[in-house]
Design a protein around this motif. Structure first.
Motif, PDB file in Angstrom:
ATOM      1  N   ALA A  56      10.591   5.964   6.375  1.00 46.99           N
ATOM      2  CA  ALA A  56       9.177   5.841   6.757  1.00 46.99           C
ATOM      3  C   ALA A  56       8.995   4.652   7.701  1.00 46.99           C
ATOM      4  O   ALA A  56       9.798   3.718   7.707  1.00 46.99           O
ATOM      5  CB  ALA A  56       8.311   5.644   5.518  1.00 46.99           C
ATOM      6  N   HIS A 101      -0.197   4.587   0.790  1.00 44.25           N
ATOM      7  CA  HIS A 101      -0.295   5.621  -0.247  1.00 44.25           C
ATOM      8  C   HIS A 101       0.882   5.489  -1.208  1.00 44.25           C
ATOM      9  O   HIS A 101       1.842   4.781  -0.936  1.00 44.25           O
ATOM     10  CB  HIS A 101      -0.359   7.023   0.365  1.00 44.25           C
ATOM     11  N   ASP A 105       8.783   5.891  -0.518  1.00 45.83           N
ATOM     12  CA  ASP A 105       9.324   5.293   0.708  1.00 45.83           C
ATOM     13  C   ASP A 105       8.368   4.291   1.342  1.00 45.83           C
ATOM     14  O   ASP A 105       8.709   3.660   2.343  1.00 45.83           O
ATOM     15  CB  ASP A 105       9.694   6.389   1.725  1.00 45.83           C
ATOM     16  N   HIS A 106       7.177   4.129   0.776  1.00 40.69           N
ATOM     17  CA  HIS A 106       6.166   3.256   1.385  1.00 40.69           C
ATOM     18  C   HIS A 106       5.819   2.017   0.562  1.00 40.69           C
ATOM     19  O   HIS A 106       5.220   1.102   1.085  1.00 40.69           O
ATOM     20  CB  HIS A 106       4.876   4.048   1.653  1.00 40.69           C
ATOM     21  N   ASP A 201       0.870   8.533   6.177  1.00 43.42           N
ATOM     22  CA  ASP A 201       1.382   9.904   6.228  1.00 43.42           C
ATOM     23  C   ASP A 201       0.294  10.950   6.482  1.00 43.42           C
ATOM     24  O   ASP A 201       0.546  12.145   6.332  1.00 43.42           O
ATOM     25  CB  ASP A 201       2.157  10.233   4.957  1.00 43.42           C
ATOM     26  N   HIS A 238       5.731   8.793   9.749  1.00 45.89           N
ATOM     27  CA  HIS A 238       7.115   9.177  10.071  1.00 45.89           C
ATOM     28  C   HIS A 238       7.126   9.678  11.515  1.00 45.89           C
ATOM     29  O   HIS A 238       6.329  10.556  11.854  1.00 45.89           O
ATOM     30  CB  HIS A 238       7.616  10.299   9.158  1.00 45.89           C
TER      31      HIS A 238
HETATM   32 ZN   LIG Z   1       6.216   8.998   3.772  1.00 47.26          ZN
END
Ligand SMILES: [Zn+2]
Length: 311
Positions: A56, A101, A105-106, A201, A238
């Protein structure tokens, strides 16, 4: 004698262990996309042992009041690599982290930001509290050792949706834009000074949107909000940064196509397996992480739709 041993140990430990350890996994080079504004671009891939979960985008804004960080990546080591990279750009301290969010991955780099307020929308903090550990375990299975030392840190500052969405950091006025659709709560941040929109995202670019927690109607509304925000540069969650609304249109068109394909499949009575292996139109096959992401969408979204149609 003991004193000498301690000195030798102190000299050895920091250089022999810590930096090589962190640097071995994440080689983060900030890209300057606007005045005071930098991004770390993630790999256009699914999680794996080679990318260490760094798939990300994350970023930061250097202001007179200190550094504002947007998203912290997939692990403690990623967060530490971010902090080291930020320190090479500015001596100013990190004063706030925003989490867009609650996807692994964030936010799993949060525990590299001890002592810094971490802000998020209410549902984001709630999901991290209730499901963060399971997400971390899942990511550990997918990427392995790069996750070591990662623990779940729940955002400690809840963004009140009824409060003034404008927050000033020096002469950077940030607009906190609360939406939902990719997930139950999706925060976007528009820097009114530079026109940079950190879209999280809500926006994907040249990479198939991840839809397991998606709500198609809400997501399209979020895209409209992004388009109407007056941004000049968009940082997708992304994919590459853009100075136009191509990524927004691409994400919206893909989601409309996906919703229609799932609906048509259910109307025909296709099984999930049949639908999953139906070829993709060239435009959507060309996106990164295809056809895997499309198949994941069918896995997560089709059973409910199929059930509703059969009824
Ligand atoms: Zn993501």
């Amino acid at each position: 004698m003991w004193a000498r041993c301690i000195v030798v140990l102190c000299l050895w430990l920091p250089c022999a262990v810590a930096p090589a350890f962190a640097d071995g996994y994440y080689d983060l080079a900030p890209q300057r996309i606007a005045p005071d504004t930098y991004v770390f671009l993630g790999a256009l891939e699914a999680f794996d042992f080679d990318n260490h979960g760094a798939v990300a985008n994350s970023g930061f804004i250097v202001t007179e009041q200190g550094v504002v960080v947007i998203d912290t990546g997939p692990s403690r080591l990623y967060g530490e690599a971010m902090r080291a990279a930020i320190a090479r750009v500015t001596e100013r301290p990190v004063v706030r982290v925003y989490i867009t969010h609650a996807h692994a991955d964030h936010f799993l780099g949060n525990n590299a930001f001890a002592g810094v307020p971490i802000a998020a929308l209410p549902a984001t903090a709630q999901t991290i509290r209730s499901a963060g550990e399971a997400m971390a375990r899942h990511l550990y299975d997918r990427v392995g050792a790069a996750m070591r030392g990662t623990s779940v840190v729940v955002p400690d500052e809840i963004i009140d949706r009824r409060a003034d969405p404008l927050v000033d950091y020096g002469d950077h006025r940030l607009e906190l834009i609360a939406t939902a659709g990719h997930s139950p709560a999706d925060l976007m941040i528009l820097d009114r000074r530079t026109g940079v929109l950190f879209a999280g995202d809500v926006v994907f670019h040249d990479r198939a949107p991840a839809t397991p927690h998606g709500d198609f109607a809400g997501w399209q509304r979020a895209l409209t909000t992004a388009a109407d925000s007056g941004f000049r540069i968009v940082v997708p969650g992304h994919g590459p940064v853009a100075e136009n609304d191509t990524p927004l249109e691409q994400t919206g068109a893909y989601l409309r196509w996906l919703a229609e394909r799932l609906r048509a499949g259910a109307a025909r009575g296709d099984s999930a397996a049949e639908l999953m292996f139906e070829p993709l139109p060239p435009r959507w096959a060309a996106l990164a992480v295809q056809p895997a992401e499309y198949r994941r969408s069918v896995t997560y979204l089709y059973p409910a739709l199929e059930g509703a149609t059969l009824k």
